[in-house]
Design a protein around this motif. Sequence first.
Motif, PDB file in Angstrom:
ATOM      1  N   ASN A 523       0.838  -1.199   0.000  1.00 22.67           N
ATOM      2  CA  ASN A 523       0.000   0.000   0.000  1.00 22.67           C
ATOM      3  C   ASN A 523       0.873   1.249   0.000  1.00 22.67           C
ATOM      4  O   ASN A 523       1.712   1.416   0.900  1.00 22.67           O
ATOM      5  N   ILE A 524       0.689   2.098  -0.998  1.00 23.61           N
ATOM      6  CA  ILE A 524       1.397   3.374  -1.011  1.00 23.61           C
ATOM      7  C   ILE A 524       0.617   4.331  -0.114  1.00 23.61           C
ATOM      8  O   ILE A 524      -0.371   4.926  -0.520  1.00 23.61           O
ATOM      9  N   SER A 525       1.075   4.415   1.111  1.00 24.39           N
ATOM     10  CA  SER A 525       0.471   5.320   2.080  1.00 24.39           C
ATOM     11  C   SER A 525       1.225   6.642   2.035  1.00 24.39           C
ATOM     12  O   SER A 525       1.864   6.959   1.024  1.00 24.39           O
ATOM     13  N   SER A 526       1.171   7.405   3.104  1.00 26.11           N
ATOM     14  CA  SER A 526       1.760   8.746   3.081  1.00 26.11           C
ATOM     15  C   SER A 526       2.455   9.048   4.394  1.00 26.11           C
ATOM     16  O   SER A 526       2.026   8.601   5.471  1.00 26.11           O
ATOM     17  N   ILE A 527       3.523   9.823   4.293  1.00 26.72           N
ATOM     18  CA  ILE A 527       4.193  10.330   5.481  1.00 26.72           C
ATOM     19  C   ILE A 527       3.224  11.145   6.336  1.00 26.72           C
ATOM     20  O   ILE A 527       3.388  11.282   7.544  1.00 26.72           O
ATOM     21  N   GLY A 528       2.161  11.663   5.695  1.00 26.36           N
ATOM     22  CA  GLY A 528       1.159  12.432   6.416  1.00 26.36           C
ATOM     23  C   GLY A 528       0.449  11.634   7.494  1.00 26.36           C
ATOM     24  O   GLY A 528      -0.025  12.207   8.487  1.00 26.36           O
ATOM     25  N   VAL A 529       0.351  10.292   7.340  1.00 24.56           N
ATOM     26  CA  VAL A 529      -0.272   9.454   8.366  1.00 24.56           C
ATOM     27  C   VAL A 529       0.534   9.521   9.659  1.00 24.56           C
ATOM     28  O   VAL A 529      -0.015   9.406  10.758  1.00 24.56           O
ATOM     29  N   LEU A 530       1.844   9.726   9.544  1.00 23.30           N
ATOM     30  CA  LEU A 530       2.720   9.803  10.716  1.00 23.30           C
ATOM     31  C   LEU A 530       2.880  11.226  11.238  1.00 23.30           C
ATOM     32  O   LEU A 530       3.089  11.431  12.431  1.00 23.30           O
ATOM     33  N   THR A 531       2.790  12.219  10.337  1.00 24.61           N
ATOM     34  CA  THR A 531       3.083  13.608  10.725  1.00 24.61           C
ATOM     35  C   THR A 531       1.850  14.493  10.828  1.00 24.61           C
ATOM     36  O   THR A 531       1.919  15.585  11.393  1.00 24.61           O
ATOM     37  N   ASN A 532       0.711  14.069  10.276  1.00 25.38           N
ATOM     38  CA  ASN A 532      -0.559  14.803  10.374  1.00 25.38           C
ATOM     39  C   ASN A 532      -0.464  16.266   9.930  1.00 25.38           C
ATOM     40  O   ASN A 532      -0.846  17.179  10.680  1.00 25.38           O
ATOM     41  N   PRO A 533      -0.008  16.545   8.725  1.00 27.42           N
ATOM     42  CA  PRO A 533       0.107  17.938   8.284  1.00 27.42           C
ATOM     43  C   PRO A 533      -1.271  18.571   8.070  1.00 27.42           C
ATOM     44  O   PRO A 533      -2.211  17.886   7.660  1.00 27.42           O
TER      45      PRO A 533
END
Length: 671
Positions: A523-533
């Motif tokens: 699954n190509i997820s996002s760094i946003g899931v970890l950083t919540n921008p």
Amino acid sequence: MSYFVTGATGFIGRYLVQELLDNREGEIHLLCREGSRARLDALITQQWGGSARLVPVVGDLRADRLGVDPSWIEEHRGTIDHFFHLAAIYDMTASEELNETLNVGGTRAALSLAGDLKAGIFHQVSSVAASGDYHGLFDESMFDEGQRLPSAYHRTKFESEKIVREESPVPWRVYRPAVVVGHSETGAMDKIDGPYYFFPLFKRMRDTLPSWLPLVGIDLGDTNVVPVDYVAKAMDHLAHLPGRDGEAFHLVNPEPQNTVELVNTFAAAAKAPQFAVPIDRSVTNRLPTALLPRQLRPGALLGAVLRTPPAHLALDQTLGRFGIPPEVLEHISFPTVYASASTQKALAGSGIAVPDLESYAATLWSYWEDMLDDSITHDKAAVAALKGKTVVITGASSGIGLVTAVQVAKAGAVPILIARGKDKLEATKALIESQGGKAYAYGCDLSDLQAIDALTEQLSGDFERIDSVVNNAGRSIRRSLKLSEDRFHDFERTMQLNYFGAIRLVMGLLPKMREQKSGHIVNISSIGVLTNPPRFSAYVASKAALDAWSNVVSSELVGDGVSFTSIHMPLVRTPMIAPTKMYDRFPTISPAQAAAKVVTALVDKPHEINTLTGNLGALAHTLAPKAAFRILHLAYQVFPDSAAARGDAPTPAARENEQQMLARVLKGVHW
């Protein structure tokens, strides 16, 4: 007007044919071997729009009169206005025999056919290599100046041009391109040649050394490169000028290019360290080397050393590991300066000019890294894990999905390409097949759940195994909640594709994977899931939902041999982020670097692949959530909604500086 073209399927030939289609009228007859007919037919359909003006003619470069059927010659005698001879070998590393057969023998055969056809003008595509090692200024009127021809390539280019000059039965024109690189607008290139030999070294430097590290280089003299689109446009224009028969045209950069500066331009495009030259020609030119015999001058001595067997062995064991042949190093720079005043005068007013390398070097680099880099073929673990495996890739028509498909195919896998646009998928499939791979293409709107059901049913029937699925297709929306209050559909359509579409595809293929007792989902997820921008509530929520679903079902499916990897991808330079113009100034990774993470996921099958910034962001939210949210609120103020979302003016320059500073500190985060 009627044309005959040899070498139409070659690199320059493909673009010349396009220029003739765009700018001229009449039939264009294209020579091809019987065994290459399918390739030519595919080019006519895919690259040239299936034009009825393109007529294949079966023949062979090695046969008299190019092996063309005598009845065809009889039928077309006196009707061919322009005969373009491009078929040849353009390779410094090719053998003496192959150069002789194709370059010299092919030219004789082409002239024989042109004479029998009573063609109007014979256009010979030669090369600046015909000048050999001539030292000094070499203009279009010069040819046989007693120069040494240091390789089979140089010799046969000289001899084939000489044959045209002395034996052509019809009027002739000669074109001498410099080192031809990819298209200046698309970067498209069909093989590794010239400066491309050094691109794997730049990649290794980028991946192992900090970009700010200065490296010591030596002054290697000057070289000359031009993009293929300039060469094709110039040839088309020059070929149709009246009164220019019996002339040669230098298709070169009018200004010689410093070799180290050229290397640094490509290194900069790769974000690799660059070379500083503490002792250059401004210093060495003061030395009395001009008083020495030419063969005793430093450049000549270095060239002589490079041609020795011990030097070849040493180079094979060092630079050769990066794919740089010793023969290329001998000719990395030119002792000749190519004057092109006559050619430039002939092109005046046409709008055809050589673009600055700096304006398109990054485009050349990106195309090479995405489409031509074959380093994965030397990765034993990747080849062992992927060879013969079927890999379903969504969003395979561009960006990460496209490059991933090309890379896994090079490792021996069979990518199954999924996207809405079937035409683009067919182009990707054709590219993979042209590189020796195998691929399948299926058009599907992945936001349509019923279409996904039909697709999974078809895939389960078409393939004995489905080994892996890469959920790459996605939709990103960057808009603050304040501007989304009357746009609930933003959340619905993002969840529809990024979450529901992804899990519907996996659930449809799970019976197949259970049956074969193996399968891997990436699954190509996002760094946003970890950083919540901020401003990514719709996008991050959809990716977080996919992460959560995968984490839950992983424990249910592990007994069936099915596993998951979530890649929390940093900001990638893809078409998806193109609408957010401020990202043009932000540090991003390339689609090829992102695809390398996907390959790692397919080979090693870890549960997650993260970045340092992503891990630090997740840790901050765990240990100091209030502080983390304050920092994110600062980013919310620094990075406003886009002008398109606000419907007003662009961001002021002062605020742009703040944005770039924060983006570099928190590299890879979606702002």
